[in-house]
Scaffold this motif. Structure first.
Motif, mmCIF file in Angstrom:
data_model
loop_
_atom_site.group_PDB
_atom_site.id
_atom_site.type_symbol
_atom_site.label_atom_id
_atom_site.label_comp_id
_atom_site.label_asym_id
_atom_site.label_seq_id
_atom_site.Cartn_x
_atom_site.Cartn_y
_atom_site.Cartn_z
ATOM 1 N N LEU A 169 0.820 -1.205 0.000
ATOM 2 C CA LEU A 169 0.000 0.000 0.000
ATOM 3 C C LEU A 169 0.857 1.260 0.000
ATOM 4 C CD1 LEU A 169 -2.935 -0.915 2.423
ATOM 5 C CD2 LEU A 169 -2.817 -1.109 -0.066
ATOM 6 N N VAL A 170 2.007 1.216 0.663
ATOM 7 C CA VAL A 170 2.921 2.360 0.645
ATOM 8 C C VAL A 170 3.389 2.623 -0.780
ATOM 9 C CG1 VAL A 170 5.196 3.169 1.369
ATOM 10 C CG2 VAL A 170 3.652 2.141 3.043
ATOM 11 N N GLN A 171 3.726 1.560 -1.493
ATOM 12 C CA GLN A 171 4.143 1.731 -2.883
ATOM 13 C C GLN A 171 2.996 2.255 -3.746
ATOM 14 O OE1 GLN A 171 6.491 -1.214 -4.826
ATOM 15 N NE2 GLN A 171 7.439 -1.966 -2.950
ATOM 16 N N GLN A 172 1.780 1.779 -3.454
ATOM 17 C CA GLN A 172 0.616 2.242 -4.201
ATOM 18 C C GLN A 172 0.378 3.738 -3.989
ATOM 19 O OE1 GLN A 172 -1.450 0.827 -6.379
ATOM 20 N NE2 GLN A 172 -2.974 2.465 -6.482
ATOM 21 N N LEU A 173 0.454 4.188 -2.750
ATOM 22 C CA LEU A 173 0.186 5.610 -2.509
ATOM 23 C C LEU A 173 1.291 6.488 -3.077
ATOM 24 C CD1 LEU A 173 1.803 7.116 0.115
ATOM 25 C CD2 LEU A 173 0.560 5.360 1.352
ATOM 26 N N ARG A 174 2.511 5.989 -3.113
ATOM 27 C CA ARG A 174 3.584 6.753 -3.751
ATOM 28 C C ARG A 174 3.332 6.879 -5.251
ATOM 29 N NH1 ARG A 174 8.679 3.859 -0.594
ATOM 30 N NH2 ARG A 174 8.512 5.089 1.342
ATOM 31 N N ALA A 175 2.834 5.790 -5.847
ATOM 32 C CA ALA A 175 2.519 5.824 -7.278
ATOM 33 C C ALA A 175 1.375 6.795 -7.545
ATOM 34 C CB ALA A 175 2.163 4.417 -7.768
ATOM 35 N N GLU A 176 0.360 6.792 -6.665
ATOM 36 C CA GLU A 176 -0.757 7.724 -6.839
ATOM 37 C C GLU A 176 -0.288 9.161 -6.660
ATOM 38 O OE1 GLU A 176 -4.422 6.996 -4.859
ATOM 39 O OE2 GLU A 176 -4.297 4.823 -5.050
ATOM 40 N N ALA A 177 0.613 9.379 -5.692
ATOM 41 C CA ALA A 177 1.083 10.739 -5.408
ATOM 42 C C ALA A 177 1.814 11.348 -6.600
ATOM 43 C CB ALA A 177 1.982 10.735 -4.179
ATOM 44 N N ARG A 178 2.529 10.524 -7.347
ATOM 45 C CA ARG A 178 3.254 11.067 -8.502
ATOM 46 C C ARG A 178 2.483 10.865 -9.800
ATOM 47 N NH1 ARG A 178 6.132 6.136 -7.622
ATOM 48 N NH2 ARG A 178 6.215 4.825 -9.493
ATOM 49 N N ASP A 179 1.215 10.433 -9.664
ATOM 50 C CA ASP A 179 0.337 10.246 -10.824
ATOM 51 C C ASP A 179 0.968 9.300 -11.842
ATOM 52 O OD1 ASP A 179 -2.035 10.626 -12.173
ATOM 53 O OD2 ASP A 179 -1.295 12.366 -13.298
ATOM 54 N N ALA A 180 1.473 8.185 -11.343
ATOM 55 C CA ALA A 180 2.126 7.198 -12.204
ATOM 56 C C ALA A 180 1.108 6.511 -13.112
ATOM 57 C CB ALA A 180 2.840 6.160 -11.345
ATOM 58 N N MET A 181 1.592 5.944 -14.202
ATOM 59 C CA MET A 181 0.730 5.206 -15.103
ATOM 60 C C MET A 181 0.187 3.961 -14.396
ATOM 61 S SD MET A 181 2.656 5.406 -18.787
ATOM 62 C CE MET A 181 4.015 4.402 -18.193
ATOM 63 N N ALA A 182 -0.904 3.425 -14.934
ATOM 64 C CA ALA A 182 -1.564 2.280 -14.291
ATOM 65 C C ALA A 182 -0.606 1.117 -14.103
ATOM 66 C CB ALA A 182 -2.777 1.848 -15.124
ATOM 67 N N GLU A 183 0.240 0.844 -15.101
ATOM 68 C CA GLU A 183 1.142 -0.301 -15.043
ATOM 69 C C GLU A 183 2.185 -0.181 -13.933
ATOM 70 O OE1 GLU A 183 0.286 1.339 -17.683
ATOM 71 O OE2 GLU A 183 -0.853 -0.128 -18.862
ATOM 72 N N GLU A 184 2.356 1.020 -13.387
ATOM 73 C CA GLU A 184 3.320 1.227 -12.304
ATOM 74 C C GLU A 184 2.664 1.148 -10.929
ATOM 75 O OE1 GLU A 184 5.825 4.673 -12.881
ATOM 76 O OE2 GLU A 184 5.380 4.650 -15.027
ATOM 77 N N ARG A 185 1.372 0.902 -10.889
ATOM 78 C CA ARG A 185 0.645 0.886 -9.626
ATOM 79 C C ARG A 185 0.419 -0.564 -9.184
ATOM 80 N NH1 ARG A 185 -3.288 6.073 -9.517
ATOM 81 N NH2 ARG A 185 -2.032 7.434 -10.850
ATOM 82 N N PRO A 186 0.848 -0.933 -7.982
ATOM 83 C CA PRO A 186 0.753 -2.327 -7.532
ATOM 84 C C PRO A 186 -0.663 -2.895 -7.550
ATOM 85 C CG PRO A 186 2.217 -1.102 -6.097
ATOM 86 C CD PRO A 186 1.579 -0.098 -7.000
ATOM 87 N N LEU A 187 -1.654 -2.107 -7.187
ATOM 88 C CA LEU A 187 -3.020 -2.625 -7.153
ATOM 89 C C LEU A 187 -3.525 -2.941 -8.561
ATOM 90 C CD1 LEU A 187 -4.693 -0.410 -4.391
ATOM 91 C CD2 LEU A 187 -3.812 -2.748 -4.195
ATOM 92 N N TYR A 188 -3.171 -2.096 -9.527
ATOM 93 C CA TYR A 188 -3.564 -2.391 -10.900
ATOM 94 C C TYR A 188 -2.833 -3.622 -11.412
ATOM 95 C CZ TYR A 188 -4.112 -2.099 -15.937
ATOM 96 O OH TYR A 188 -4.383 -2.412 -17.244
ATOM 97 N N ARG A 189 -1.565 -3.741 -11.071
ATOM 98 C CA ARG A 189 -0.810 -4.918 -11.513
ATOM 99 C C ARG A 189 -1.355 -6.189 -10.854
ATOM 100 N NH1 ARG A 189 4.328 -5.100 -10.129
ATOM 101 N NH2 ARG A 189 4.491 -3.231 -8.826
ATOM 102 N N ALA A 190 -1.899 -6.064 -9.644
ATOM 103 C CA ALA A 190 -2.542 -7.218 -9.004
ATOM 104 C C ALA A 190 -3.770 -7.649 -9.790
ATOM 105 C CB ALA A 190 -2.924 -6.861 -7.574
#
Length: 215
Positions: A169-190
């Motif tokens: 979840l920490v990695q997910q919120l960091r990805a959301e904070a920097r507006d990363a692409m979907a493929e860089e977000r752990p929940l989407y990759r799950a």
């Protein structure tokens, strides 16, 4: 004599994936429509049969939908420190994540895939929606503050699974904070991981799956 600083209790943080205010008007309209249909059918049947039968038919047609709409409006989920507060039609239920006996990350595959966190403290079980995605990668994710507080609460649990999910979840919120692409977000990759397996039933992610998503 010095004054001791007052320790403020932690403020509640909403964990609703979709804010209740967004669908409350639609639910109210649904409840009113269901009651209208029930009353209309009841009045029509009253002209043809006796009143008890008409009232029973009105209740059967209108009551279930109206009650569901009212109950859905009462559903709320929030986190205060490590304590999860779930408001349902039957009242408020509390669950301390720090005392959890089971923590699992589940993916419900489909055209709209859902990623949820299931927390168990015998005998209670609560499911916290984390994200939902379409095949194209669009969707909705739990807001950053909710992810942060949830990750902190899981970090207070002694279970290895809780600590692993907290890290994800920490990695997910960091990805959301920097507006990363979907493929860089752990929940989407799950969600993609489960979809690639052609699963049709809900899948509980294993320790290896979570390690791969956080690696």
């Amino acid at each position: 004599m010095t004054d001791q600083p007052n320790s403020e209790p932690p403020a509640p943080v909403g964990l609703d994936l979709i804010a209740p205010e967004m669908y409350a008007p639609a639910l109210r309209r649904l409840a009113l429509a269901a009651m209208g249909v029930g009353i209309g059918v009841g009045l029509l049947l009253a002209l043809l049969v006796n009143w008890p039968v008409a009232v029973a038919a009105a209740l059967v047609l209108g009551a279930p939908t109206a009650l569901y709409a009212v109950a859905a409006q009462r559903r709320r989920m929030s986190l205060v420190g490590t304590v999860l507060h779930a408001h349902t039609w039957s009242g408020e239920h509390r669950l301390d994540i720090a005392d959890a006996t089971g923590v699992e990350l589940l993916v419900y595959p489909g055209r709209l895939s859902r990623v949820v966190l299931r927390v168990t403290t015998v005998p209670d079980v609560r499911v916290i929606p984390l994200a939902m995605y379409t095949d194209s990668g669009s969707g909705r994710e739990l807001h950053i503050l909710g992810l942060r507080r949830l990750a902190d609460a899981l970090a207070q649990c002694q279970l290895a699974a809780a600590l692993a999910v907290s890290s994800l979840l920490v990695q997910q919120l960091r990805a959301e904070a920097r507006d990363a692409m979907a493929e860089e977000r752990p929940l989407y990759r799950a969600a993609r991981m489960v979809r690639d397996r052609d699963a049709v039933q809900p899948v509980v992610l294993s320790d290896r799956d979570i390690a791969e998503l956080t690696g």
